[in-house]
Design a protein around this motif. Sequence first.
Motif, mmCIF file in Angstrom:
data_model
loop_
_atom_site.group_PDB
_atom_site.id
_atom_site.type_symbol
_atom_site.label_atom_id
_atom_site.label_comp_id
_atom_site.label_asym_id
_atom_site.label_seq_id
_atom_site.Cartn_x
_atom_site.Cartn_y
_atom_site.Cartn_z
ATOM 1 N N GLY A 237 54.496 84.265 58.465
ATOM 2 C CA GLY A 237 54.950 85.100 58.757
ATOM 3 C C GLY A 237 56.467 84.471 58.031
ATOM 4 N N VAL A 238 55.973 83.257 57.485
ATOM 5 C CA VAL A 238 57.135 82.523 56.476
ATOM 6 C C VAL A 238 56.953 83.781 55.668
ATOM 7 C CG1 VAL A 238 57.529 80.199 55.637
ATOM 8 C CG2 VAL A 238 57.368 80.702 57.902
ATOM 9 N N ARG A 241 58.868 87.020 55.641
ATOM 10 C CA ARG A 241 59.891 87.349 57.117
ATOM 11 C C ARG A 241 60.375 87.726 56.579
ATOM 12 N NH1 ARG A 241 60.636 82.573 54.170
ATOM 13 N NH2 ARG A 241 62.009 82.457 53.031
ATOM 14 N N LEU A 244 58.642 91.990 57.771
ATOM 15 C CA LEU A 244 57.762 91.643 58.672
ATOM 16 C C LEU A 244 58.956 91.860 59.671
ATOM 17 C CD1 LEU A 244 55.367 88.230 58.720
ATOM 18 C CD2 LEU A 244 55.003 91.104 58.757
ATOM 19 N N ARG A 245 58.268 93.182 60.773
ATOM 20 C CA ARG A 245 59.305 93.653 62.073
ATOM 21 C C ARG A 245 58.776 92.242 62.734
ATOM 22 N NH1 ARG A 245 61.610 98.041 62.302
ATOM 23 N NH2 ARG A 245 60.956 100.305 60.610
ATOM 24 N N MET A 246 59.714 91.039 63.023
ATOM 25 C CA MET A 246 59.397 89.904 63.163
ATOM 26 C C MET A 246 58.868 89.952 64.899
ATOM 27 S SD MET A 246 58.067 86.448 62.458
ATOM 28 C CE MET A 246 58.480 87.022 60.390
ATOM 29 N N GLY A 247 59.899 90.869 65.857
ATOM 30 C CA GLY A 247 59.083 90.420 67.117
ATOM 31 C C GLY A 247 57.616 91.320 67.254
ATOM 32 N N TYR A 249 56.086 91.127 65.102
ATOM 33 C CA TYR A 249 54.511 90.272 64.736
ATOM 34 C C TYR A 249 54.192 89.455 65.136
ATOM 35 C CZ TYR A 249 52.498 87.152 61.370
ATOM 36 O OH TYR A 249 51.857 86.058 60.859
ATOM 37 N N ILE A 250 55.141 88.839 65.842
ATOM 38 C CA ILE A 250 54.982 87.563 67.236
ATOM 39 C C ILE A 250 54.535 88.181 68.305
ATOM 40 C CG2 ILE A 250 56.274 85.570 68.168
ATOM 41 C CD1 ILE A 250 58.292 85.771 66.355
ATOM 42 N N HIS A 315 55.194 96.329 59.518
ATOM 43 C CA HIS A 315 56.641 96.010 58.486
ATOM 44 C C HIS A 315 57.217 96.610 58.579
ATOM 45 C CE1 HIS A 315 53.886 93.247 56.485
ATOM 46 N NE2 HIS A 315 52.660 94.063 57.362
ATOM 47 N N ARG A 320 61.663 91.225 48.745
ATOM 48 C CA ARG A 320 60.595 90.018 49.766
ATOM 49 C C ARG A 320 62.250 89.096 48.491
ATOM 50 N NH1 ARG A 320 55.226 89.546 48.398
ATOM 51 N NH2 ARG A 320 55.394 91.237 49.675
#
Length: 528
Positions: A237-238, A241, A244-247, A249-250, A315, A320
């Motif tokens: 994730g780092v 980041r 990614l669609r972080m929400g 992903y988590i 994604h 990046r």
Amino acid sequence: MRAPRYRFALIVTLFVVELLLLAAAYQVLTDFECRATGAEGACRFLRSMVARGLSVFAALALLAWAWPKVAAAFLDRAADHPGAGRWRAVHLGGVAILFLPLALAPGGDLVAVFWPALALWTGGGLLAALGGVLWLAPPGAWRLWFDHGVATPLLVLGVTLLVPDIAETVLPLWDWQVVTDVTFAAVHAVLRLAGPAVQADAAAHVIGIDPFFVHIARQCSGIEGVALMAAFVGLYGVLFRADLRMGRYIAVVLPVGLLLSWMLNVVRIAALVVIGARVSPQIAVNGFHSYAGWMFFTALALALLVGVQAVPWLHRRAPRAEGPRMAQDVVAAQILPFVVFMVVLVVANALFPHPDLGYPLVVLALALAVAAFLPVWRGMDWRPGGLALAAGAAVGLGWALTSGPGGAGGPLAEGLAALPAWALAGWIAARVLGTVVLVPLVEEMFFRGYLLARLDFGGRGGAIVSIAVTSLLFGALHGRWLAGALAGLVFALLALHRGRVTDAVAAHVLANLIVALAALATGDWTRI
């Protein structure tokens, strides 16, 4: 590019084979318990090096995946390496030294020769590591990774090196009876596929196939896999980041990863029972039980991340970001010295009868880590307010007055008493420098500079949560968790009062100075 990649893959494969051979030799061909050596910490640390090594190799692969241009330039530079032969000899010589204790141990009894063996393992390990790194590539090639962004490579390596310690630390939090019960039931169901000879005692959580039985305790419920999976999902994730669609992903990948890790652990325990009953109990306990899990969990983590990369829903199309150089990177300054602090504490805990006896080593590492970020420190306002100084004095006085007697007669006091005068003076100087100057800076930059802001999700509720969590974590890091949490609360409020983490640093420095003066007044250096 094919030839450089082939060379690199071949050497890394050799390293992995060496790790596995070392693990097999010392777990199968010898018979000793770390508790019987008189240096359990050092013994357990050495045994963990196989798991740490496998984790580091996987982390390097993840980093190369995230930075393909840097990886390509690195491989090109590594292919043109005129000194490779010399470093290959150093590496192989170190590996040979690592095997030497086997020849010294009568009948495989390493306890009888543990201290000479420890010296050989330490020296051989250092030679093998240094030779291996410089056999892979010259120093100039390795600098490419740090030119791209120092913070991220060091964070990745630091986290993966600490995965075994993370698993050990969170083990008390994993003591959930329901997890153990469900794991036992799942193992029983899998083993029934092996035939009707399975015997199980659900009340005692003992299961097996005659004559081999295992007890499924809390640590058998997959904490190592959970820690490793969480670490690699977090690192991915780092690194990715920006893509990614972080929400999503988590919310999706982490639960799936933890579930898969638990399922793999069930299969691993079932395989352990079958191997112990039908192949070899020694191989099952000493080899498969100790190291196969780490290999499988690492492979599973990487496989999951390969799957994540192939799912467009997780994604977004975004460039990046390039990592900033270390000396000007504020986030790196907040995180990396603390990572160094934790890693060196683990090493000191393994190498010394009491970890605080190794404090000069900790101070040296911290001084180097802090010095790397001098431009960041120079750019901060170091004029503390009166409130910060008053609060720091109150914390220091409260800590000193409520600490009670130190550890007189304990391992630290005994170790200090055995030091010659010059060594004791050096230890005291390092202790004061670290406690009063370096540790307050490193801890405050991480807890109040980094975590406090990252955990604040907005509004009064976000502020309360971030203050509470960072204060509790800060307290957990100290021996007196309640007093530590209260001190952390004061430092957090100071950092928020004027929006200056330097106020919290100044208060922490003054508090620790008062504690150090109290130790000086009583002559009891175990109090700090």
